[in-house]
Design a protein around this motif. Structure first.
Motif, short mmCIF file in Angstrom:
data_model
loop_
_atom_site.label_atom_id
_atom_site.label_comp_id
_atom_site.label_asym_id
_atom_site.label_seq_id
_atom_site.Cartn_x
_atom_site.Cartn_y
_atom_site.Cartn_z
N LYS A 162 -51.36 15.87 -37.75
CA LYS A 162 -52.00 17.13 -37.39
C LYS A 162 -51.87 18.16 -38.50
N GLU A 163 -50.79 18.10 -39.28
CA GLU A 163 -50.63 19.03 -40.41
C GLU A 163 -51.63 18.74 -41.51
N THR A 164 -51.97 17.47 -41.71
CA THR A 164 -52.86 17.11 -42.81
C THR A 164 -54.34 17.28 -42.46
N LEU A 165 -54.67 17.27 -41.17
CA LEU A 165 -56.06 17.45 -40.76
C LEU A 165 -56.50 18.90 -40.90
N LYS A 166 -57.73 19.09 -41.27
CA LYS A 166 -58.28 20.44 -41.38
C LYS A 166 -59.11 20.81 -40.16
N PHE A 167 -59.12 19.94 -39.15
CA PHE A 167 -59.91 20.16 -37.94
C PHE A 167 -58.98 20.48 -36.78
N PRO A 168 -59.48 21.20 -35.78
CA PRO A 168 -58.67 21.39 -34.58
C PRO A 168 -58.49 20.05 -33.87
N ALA A 169 -57.27 19.79 -33.42
CA ALA A 169 -56.98 18.48 -32.83
C ALA A 169 -56.03 18.61 -31.65
N VAL A 170 -56.17 17.68 -30.72
CA VAL A 170 -55.32 17.60 -29.53
C VAL A 170 -54.96 16.15 -29.33
N GLY A 171 -53.73 15.89 -28.87
CA GLY A 171 -53.37 14.51 -28.59
C GLY A 171 -52.09 14.39 -27.80
N SER A 227 -47.54 14.66 -14.77
CA SER A 227 -47.92 13.41 -15.43
C SER A 227 -46.90 12.94 -16.46
N LYS A 228 -45.80 13.65 -16.63
CA LYS A 228 -44.72 13.28 -17.55
C LYS A 228 -45.21 13.00 -18.96
N VAL A 229 -46.10 13.81 -19.46
CA VAL A 229 -46.61 13.62 -20.82
C VAL A 229 -46.28 14.83 -21.67
N LYS A 230 -46.31 14.61 -22.97
CA LYS A 230 -46.21 15.70 -23.94
C LYS A 230 -47.51 15.72 -24.71
N MET A 231 -48.02 16.91 -24.94
CA MET A 231 -49.26 17.06 -25.69
C MET A 231 -49.01 17.93 -26.91
N LEU A 232 -49.60 17.56 -28.03
CA LEU A 232 -49.59 18.38 -29.24
C LEU A 232 -50.97 18.97 -29.42
N SER A 233 -51.03 20.26 -29.74
CA SER A 233 -52.32 20.90 -29.92
C SER A 233 -52.23 21.96 -31.01
N TYR A 234 -53.26 22.02 -31.83
CA TYR A 234 -53.38 23.06 -32.84
C TYR A 234 -54.48 24.06 -32.48
N CYS A 235 -55.06 23.93 -31.30
CA CYS A 235 -56.21 24.78 -30.98
C CYS A 235 -56.13 25.43 -29.61
N HIS A 236 -55.08 25.21 -28.84
CA HIS A 236 -54.95 25.81 -27.52
C HIS A 236 -53.76 26.76 -27.47
N GLU A 237 -53.82 27.66 -26.52
CA GLU A 237 -52.71 28.58 -26.30
C GLU A 237 -51.90 28.11 -25.10
N ALA A 238 -50.75 28.71 -24.92
CA ALA A 238 -49.87 28.36 -23.79
C ALA A 238 -50.37 29.07 -22.54
N LYS A 248 -50.65 24.51 -11.10
CA LYS A 248 -50.96 25.09 -12.39
C LYS A 248 -50.73 24.01 -13.44
N CYS A 249 -51.72 23.81 -14.30
CA CYS A 249 -51.65 22.79 -15.33
C CYS A 249 -51.91 23.45 -16.69
N PRO A 250 -51.19 23.06 -17.75
CA PRO A 250 -51.49 23.60 -19.08
C PRO A 250 -52.93 23.28 -19.49
N VAL A 251 -53.56 24.23 -20.14
CA VAL A 251 -54.96 24.08 -20.56
C VAL A 251 -55.12 22.86 -21.46
N THR A 252 -54.15 22.60 -22.31
CA THR A 252 -54.21 21.46 -23.23
C THR A 252 -54.33 20.13 -22.48
#
Length: 125
Positions: free
Chosen positions: A14-23, A62-73, A91-95
């Motif tokens: 995600k640091e090397t990409l120049k695009f907004p990304a979620v995963g 859902s017991k998941v972790k999400m990384l995002s460079y384009c969403h807010e908390a 209530k669910c995180p937007v990401t």
């Protein structure tokens, strides 16, 4: 915007990409922030930010972790079906909600590929 599954998501990517990304990410990956506390109740969420600005969200439903460079908390309200069959609003995180909307088609494609698997017969010469 790019969306990744858990096998190809990492903080370095995600640091090397120049695009907004979620995963979705695996908690044992390098540089993924560790959450100190355990979440006690279904629907609770936590947010952490890495030193490079990636937001990591964790949601107990859902017991998941999400990384995002384009969403807010921020949170969205979602309906979940309980074991009894009734529906409850959480209530669910937007990401995570965004990821669930986008990745639904990929999961369906994977399901269909397994159902209609081609025969791989070959003859030895």
């Amino acid at each position: 915007m790019l969306v990744f599954d858990q096998f190809s998501t990492s903080v370095h990517l995600k640091e090397t990409l120049k695009f907004p990304a979620v995963g979705m990410c695996i908690k044992t990956r390098k540089d993924v922030p560790n959450f100190a506390t355990k979440l006690s109740k279904r629907g609770k969420a936590e947010f952490l930010v890495t030193k490079n600005g990636a937001m990591c969200a964790r949601w107990l439903d859902s017991k998941v972790k999400m990384l995002s460079y384009c969403h807010e908390a921020k949170y969205e309200k979602v309906n979940r079906t309980m074991k009894v069959g009734s529906k409850e609003e959480f209530k669910c995180p937007v990401t995570i909600e965004f990821y669930n909307k986008i990745m639904g088609g990929v999961d369906l494609t994977d399901q269909m590929a397994n159902v209609y698997e081609l025969d791989r017969k070959f003859s030895k010469w």
